[in-house]
Design an enzyme around this catalytic site. Structure first.
Site, PDB file in Angstrom:
ATOM      1  N   CYS A 396       0.805  -1.217   0.000  1.00  0.00           N
ATOM      2  CA  CYS A 396       0.000   0.000   0.000  1.00  0.00           C
ATOM      3  C   CYS A 396       0.837   1.266   0.000  1.00  0.00           C
ATOM      4  O   CYS A 396       0.322   2.355  -0.229  1.00  0.00           O
ATOM      5  CB  CYS A 396      -0.948  -0.005   1.201  1.00  0.00           C
ATOM      6  SG  CYS A 396      -2.505  -0.836   0.834  1.00  0.00           S
ATOM      7  N   ASP A 443      -8.399  -5.134  -5.687  1.00  0.00           N
ATOM      8  CA  ASP A 443      -7.197  -4.589  -5.073  1.00  0.00           C
ATOM      9  C   ASP A 443      -5.999  -5.364  -5.588  1.00  0.00           C
ATOM     10  O   ASP A 443      -6.071  -6.578  -5.784  1.00  0.00           O
ATOM     11  CB  ASP A 443      -7.250  -4.702  -3.550  1.00  0.00           C
ATOM     12  CG  ASP A 443      -6.750  -3.433  -2.863  1.00  0.00           C
ATOM     13  OD1 ASP A 443      -5.750  -2.865  -3.348  1.00  0.00           O
ATOM     14  OD2 ASP A 443      -7.358  -3.023  -1.860  1.00  0.00           O
ATOM     15  N   GLY A 516      -8.808 -16.039 -13.440  1.00  0.00           N
ATOM     16  CA  GLY A 516      -8.055 -14.801 -13.362  1.00  0.00           C
ATOM     17  C   GLY A 516      -7.288 -14.532 -14.628  1.00  0.00           C
ATOM     18  O   GLY A 516      -7.599 -15.062 -15.701  1.00  0.00           O
ATOM     19  N   HIS A 517      -6.249 -13.719 -14.497  1.00  0.00           N
ATOM     20  CA  HIS A 517      -5.456 -13.318 -15.653  1.00  0.00           C
ATOM     21  C   HIS A 517      -4.012 -13.160 -15.206  1.00  0.00           C
ATOM     22  O   HIS A 517      -3.732 -12.732 -14.081  1.00  0.00           O
ATOM     23  CB  HIS A 517      -5.965 -11.985 -16.224  1.00  0.00           C
ATOM     24  CG  HIS A 517      -5.149 -11.490 -17.387  1.00  0.00           C
ATOM     25  ND1 HIS A 517      -5.260 -12.030 -18.636  1.00  0.00           N
ATOM     26  CD2 HIS A 517      -4.215 -10.512 -17.459  1.00  0.00           C
ATOM     27  CE1 HIS A 517      -4.430 -11.402 -19.455  1.00  0.00           C
ATOM     28  NE2 HIS A 517      -3.779 -10.471 -18.762  1.00  0.00           N
ATOM     29  N   ASP A 601     -11.467  -0.954   6.679  1.00  0.00           N
ATOM     30  CA  ASP A 601     -10.185  -1.592   6.952  1.00  0.00           C
ATOM     31  C   ASP A 601      -9.101  -0.532   6.775  1.00  0.00           C
ATOM     32  O   ASP A 601      -9.173   0.333   5.909  1.00  0.00           O
ATOM     33  CB  ASP A 601      -9.935  -2.810   6.063  1.00  0.00           C
ATOM     34  CG  ASP A 601      -9.933  -2.496   4.587  1.00  0.00           C
ATOM     35  OD1 ASP A 601     -10.600  -1.533   4.176  1.00  0.00           O
ATOM     36  OD2 ASP A 601      -9.269  -3.242   3.834  1.00  0.00           O
TER      37      ASP A 601
END
Length: 717
Positions: A396, A443, A516-517, A601
């Site tokens: 983050c 995310d 997914g990818h 969060d």
């Protein structure tokens, strides 16, 4: 432009022994392009054997004898896997660590030996092995700090056992200690006559009792029972009766002698490109006793031969010396030197030994700053300022600032259709279909650790945080991956590790991975799009009322710790504890707090930024008691030393009109970006005590950190 060199070979170092630590130092100074290095060890620190008796005697603090594997791994560009190797699959070329399988093209074993005594009843419960060293160092620190009379028994009367006994007697002078050495043969049976005389004289002066020709029948919490019925009082029993090989090595398929792995002069085992060094290895052509001097001198040969194995070069032989100088501490600041059967003792020898030990530790702690590539000239205006004066943080810490993001989101429509509620600024969007409330969020994180398994677990917990913050139950997930450029085989290995970790986390949370990818790029990036089901109305940022109590479920400080780790300035233990905190899921906490007035969060914008979001959405203010906010171990020390995440300045300005009071490093941590942080909930005052107790009972280090108040804005008090 310099082409990005793809990764094509995996080197796995099993164990953080002295040889591997020195190899990592050399690798950091001269890496082999195209090789991914992995170090596997149970802990972030490993103890240096040469200084352990000095620690027991009280000459050294525990920290000074610890080799920081986290810092070394970062310096070498290696991934560190904190776990215990349990097996090697030679056919598949994989190391088994718990449920993980780590593929390798070349591997090396430096796992040391053990002094555990499974054949002695009660040793597992009441004894402390001299090796592995870290266990004794930790246990001794707690014991030595105690009060009242102290009784110590050392099982094993060789040089190592006698050295530890003398150290214990000296280190416990303040506790009226009694120290006893027990040996099934005679004391110092393998030493020269002159060395035996010196040690016996010193042991007698320290009041150490020697019991010879006596076997140990059983160990209890306060005594050692001998075969002949005698009892030796002991509150701290050390096992130092010889070096035993790690049991699992016998099942690897590698050739062994008495359980120790056979190695040729090149240090290669019976398996191609699998090496072994240190005490776990047996040099078949030039057998030697188990001593740290050989492990240290094997390191440069191992380094060269690993590079040769991975690049198609020629290997060289290790030629051990016939004998070596043995420096044995004698409890106080005096030491004995022995070589070629002659021994002498003098305080100056301790000073010499101390200098040698400190020089060795200095090699592994004083890591040079490697030159960074020079920027081309000329450059566009603003490039230097955009690069900044330190590496960009991962996780983050690499997010866009709250102010810039808020400005971009301000132009989005608040509602586009009846069944979709985007909830700008909240943790997740809301979709209502046939009365079913489904929340959705996405995310992804720029990697801040080299281990893809660990990074995936943290990224998955981080992404699920948006679902848990809404009081929802995770439902489904898709994965988005960018792998560093690498060979097809390394892609396969890495994808297996990543998907195994992702599946484990999502399964535990109750979410199903739909697909997914993936793509190749310059660095590892892991992301998830997740959905969740709300049985009741979702818990949003709005709804907090004046008087509500603020509960935080996890400590903060990960941004600061990870920024320091990237600069090799964070203590390894603090880094490992931060990893553990980030891996803690918030599913049970979400269920406990599902009746909260408001919840979020705590992630990239920091505690202050996310609390400001609750204030803005709820139309009231908040007071955050800075002193009550739990911090990750080491975070405050690093903040006081000036460490800040690269997102800190954006968080400080993006939190709005925050009144920070006196300020300072602890206050600055309120703006520290968190990765996979805890839940921040505003709960009714009458429920706060009960909810806090439930959270703590569920294993969360939760704390009350403030309250909502009338008015507007955030005040840090």
């Amino acid at each position: 432009m310099t082409p990005l060199i793809p990764l094509t070979r995996d080197l796995v170092l099993i164990g953080g022994g002295h040889s591997h630590a020195l190899v990592l130092k050399r690798w950091g100074m001269n890496p082999l392009p195209g090789v991914r290095v992995t170090l596997i060890d149970p802990g972030p620190l490993t103890a240096y054997s040469g200084m352990l008796p000095g620690h027991v005697a009280g000459h050294y603090d525990a920290d000074i004898l610890q080799i920081d594997l986290v810092r070394l791994a970062r310096f070498a560009g290696a991934r560190l896997i904190l776990g215990r190797a349990e097996a090697i699959d030679l056919a598949l070329r994989e190391v088994i660590v718990g449920a993980r399988r780590i593929g390798f093209d070349a591997a090396s074993l430096d796992v040391g030996v053990t002094s555990r005594m499974p054949q002695v009843e009660g040793f597992a419960e009441h004894g402390v092995p001299a090796k592995p060293l870290g266990l004794l160092a930790r246990a001794w620190g707690e014991f030595r700090a105690g009060e009242g009379p102290a009784r110590v028994a050392v099982i094993g009367g060789g040089v190592a056992g006698a050295e530890l006994a003398m150290a214990a007697a000296h280190g416990l002078r303040h506790r009226a200690a009694t120290v006893t050495v027990i040996d099934k043969d005679r004391l110092l049976a393998g030493a020269s006559d002159s060395a035996r005389r010196i040690v016996r004289t010193r042991m007698s002066a320290l009041g150490v009792t020697a019991i010879e020709a006596a076997g140990v029948a059983r160990i209890e919490a306060d005594r050692v029972l001998l075969d002949d019925g005698r009892e030796v009082a002991s509150d701290f029993t050390i096992g130092a009766a010889g070096a035993r090989p790690q049991v699992w090595l016998a099942d690897t398929g590698l050739a062994t002698t008495d359980g120790f792995v056979d190695v040729a002069p090149t240090l290669e085992t019976s398996a191609r490109h699998v090496f072994a060094v240190g005490d776990c290895a047996h040099m078949t052509e030039t057998p030697r006793s188990k001593a740290g001097v050989f492990a240290v001198r094997q390191a440069p040969v191992l380094f060269d031969n690993l590079r040769a194995a991975l690049s198609g070069g020629a290997m060289r032989d290790y030629c051990p010396q016939e004998d070596y100088l043995k420096l044995v501490s004698l409890g106080g600041k005096s030491a004995m030197a022995e070589k070629w059967g002659r021994a002498v003792a003098h305080p100056l020898l301790w000073r010499w030994k101390d200098r040698i030990d400190r020089r060795f530790m200095g090699k592994l702690s004083d890591l040079p700053e490697m030159a960074t590539p020079k920027l081309p000239e000329p450059l566009a205006e603003g490039v230097v300022e955009a690069l900044g004066d330190k590496p960009m943080c991962g996780g983050c810490g690499a997010k866009v600032g709250r102010g810039a993001l808020g400005e971009a989101l301000a132009g989005l429509p608040t509602r586009t259709r009846a069944d979709v509620l985007p909830l700008p600024g909240d943790d997740a969007g809301l979709i209502v279909t046939g009365g079913l409330r489904q929340v959705i969020s996405t995310d992804h994180l720029r990697s801040f650790v080299e281990d893809p398994d660990l990074m995936t677990r943290i990224a998955a917990i981080h992404a699920l945080g948006d679902i848990w913050a809404m009081g929802a139950k995770p439902q489904a997930a898709t994965v988005s991956l960018i792998l560093p450029r690498m060979s097809a085989e390394m892609q396969r290995r890495t994808m297996v590790e990543i998907m195994g970790a992702a599946r484990e986390v999502m399964d535990a949370a109750g979410a199903h991975i739909l697909g997914g990818h993936s793509s190749l790029g310059s660095e590892l990036t892991v992301g998830f799009t997740v959905t969740g089901i709300c049985e009741d109305d979702p818990v949003t940022l709005g709804g907090a009322r004046p008087g509500a109590v603020l509960i935080l479920t996890k400590p903060i400080g990960s941004g600061t710790i990870m920024a320091a780790e990237m600069a090799r300035a964070a203590p390894g233990r603090a880094v490992a504890e931060a990893w553990d905190a980030m891996r803690q899921d918030q599913g049970r906490a979400s269920a406990i707090l599902k009746g909260a007035q408001a919840m979020t969060d705590v992630t990239g914008f920091g505690l202050a930024g996310h609390l400001s979001g609750i204030c803005e959405a709820s139309g009231c203010g908040a007071e955050l008691r800075v002193a009550d906010v739990p911090l990750m171990p080491g975070a405050l020390d690093l903040a006081e030393a000036g460490t800040r995440s690269t997102l800190f300045a954006d968080n400080l300005s993006g939190a709005g009109a925050v009144i920070t009071g006196a300020g300072g490093p602890r206050t600055d941590l309120m703006f520290d970006p968190q990765t996979a942080g805890g839940l921040l909930a505003a709960v009714a005052e009458q429920d706060a005590e009960r909810l806090l107790a439930e959270l703590r009972a569920a294993g969360y280090p939760a704390a009350v950190v403030g309250r909502m108040v009338k008015g507007a804005g955030l005040r840090l008090i």
